[in-house]
Write a protein that holds these residues in place. Structure first.
Motif, mmCIF file in Angstrom:
data_model
loop_
_atom_site.group_PDB
_atom_site.id
_atom_site.type_symbol
_atom_site.label_atom_id
_atom_site.label_comp_id
_atom_site.label_asym_id
_atom_site.label_seq_id
_atom_site.Cartn_x
_atom_site.Cartn_y
_atom_site.Cartn_z
ATOM 1 N N SER A 185 5.414 5.823 -9.028
ATOM 2 C CA SER A 185 4.876 6.700 -8.009
ATOM 3 C C SER A 185 3.419 6.343 -7.716
ATOM 4 O O SER A 185 2.625 6.166 -8.632
ATOM 5 C CB SER A 185 4.976 8.150 -8.483
ATOM 6 O OG SER A 185 4.387 8.997 -7.540
ATOM 7 N N ILE A 186 3.095 6.244 -6.453
ATOM 8 C CA ILE A 186 1.719 5.923 -6.043
ATOM 9 C C ILE A 186 0.821 7.133 -6.273
ATOM 10 O O ILE A 186 -0.245 7.022 -6.865
ATOM 11 C CB ILE A 186 1.682 5.503 -4.558
ATOM 12 C CG1 ILE A 186 2.579 4.307 -4.293
ATOM 13 C CG2 ILE A 186 0.258 5.246 -4.101
ATOM 14 C CD1 ILE A 186 2.063 2.998 -4.787
ATOM 15 N N VAL B 98 -4.425 8.514 -7.976
ATOM 16 C CA VAL B 98 -3.398 7.542 -7.594
ATOM 17 C C VAL B 98 -3.252 6.476 -8.672
ATOM 18 O O VAL B 98 -4.060 6.392 -9.600
ATOM 19 C CB VAL B 98 -3.732 6.885 -6.236
ATOM 20 C CG1 VAL B 98 -3.743 7.919 -5.130
ATOM 21 C CG2 VAL B 98 -5.049 6.156 -6.278
ATOM 22 N N ASP B 99 -2.218 5.662 -8.530
ATOM 23 C CA ASP B 99 -1.972 4.569 -9.458
ATOM 24 C C ASP B 99 -3.114 3.556 -9.384
ATOM 25 O O ASP B 99 -3.645 3.285 -8.300
ATOM 26 C CB ASP B 99 -0.642 3.903 -9.101
ATOM 27 C CG ASP B 99 -0.242 2.853 -10.111
ATOM 28 O OD1 ASP B 99 -0.320 3.147 -11.315
ATOM 29 O OD2 ASP B 99 0.139 1.750 -9.688
ATOM 30 N N LYS C 105 0.673 5.157 3.242
ATOM 31 C CA LYS C 105 2.109 5.300 3.473
ATOM 32 C C LYS C 105 2.710 6.382 2.573
ATOM 33 O O LYS C 105 3.539 7.174 3.014
ATOM 34 C CB LYS C 105 2.810 3.964 3.227
ATOM 35 C CG LYS C 105 4.282 3.973 3.570
ATOM 36 C CD LYS C 105 4.870 2.596 3.423
ATOM 37 C CE LYS C 105 6.333 2.507 3.729
ATOM 38 N NZ LYS C 105 7.149 3.660 3.549
ATOM 39 N N ALA C 106 2.266 6.456 1.314
ATOM 40 C CA ALA C 106 2.800 7.446 0.385
ATOM 41 C C ALA C 106 2.443 8.869 0.818
ATOM 42 O O ALA C 106 3.282 9.785 0.763
ATOM 43 C CB ALA C 106 2.272 7.181 -1.025
ATOM 44 N N VAL C 107 1.208 9.087 1.279
ATOM 45 C CA VAL C 107 0.793 10.424 1.727
ATOM 46 C C VAL C 107 1.544 10.808 3.001
ATOM 47 O O VAL C 107 2.014 11.948 3.133
ATOM 48 C CB VAL C 107 -0.736 10.478 1.943
ATOM 49 C CG1 VAL C 107 -1.148 11.787 2.602
ATOM 50 C CG2 VAL C 107 -1.459 10.303 0.624
#
Length: 95
Positions: free
Chosen positions: A2-3, A26-27, A37-39
């Protein structure tokens, strides 16, 4: 992997929330494009800007009855995400 690990909720970031900026832990290996992109996928908002900061782990020590215990806190990466006008992220909607 998971980012986005967790939202970063502090008094300073809460003031930024009013301006459309939100904080996330975050990672460490994630770049700005992956964070954006993850958000957008998780919260359904349009991300305009991403600022990242890396924090090094700090040395820690505890004094116990038997000995001194030494260790280190983990290093982490923090991202401040700016969303488009009119978009909001509600961290407390699932409570």
């Amino acid at each position: 992997m998971s980012i986005l690990k967790k939202p970063w909720v502090t008094e300073k970031v809460s003031v930024l929330n009013e301006k459309g900026k939100y904080g996330f832990v975050v990672d460490n290996t994630a770049n700005k494009v992956e964070i954006k992109k993850a958000v957008e996928d998780m919260y359904g908002v349009t991300v305009e800007d991403v600022n990242t900061m890396r924090y090094a782990g700090k040395a820690k020590s505890r004094y116990t009855q038997g000995r001194v215990i030494k260790g280190k806190s983990e290093s982490f990466k923090k991202a401040i995400v700016t969303v488009a006008d009119g978009d909001i992220i509600d961290f407390y909607s699932g409570i």
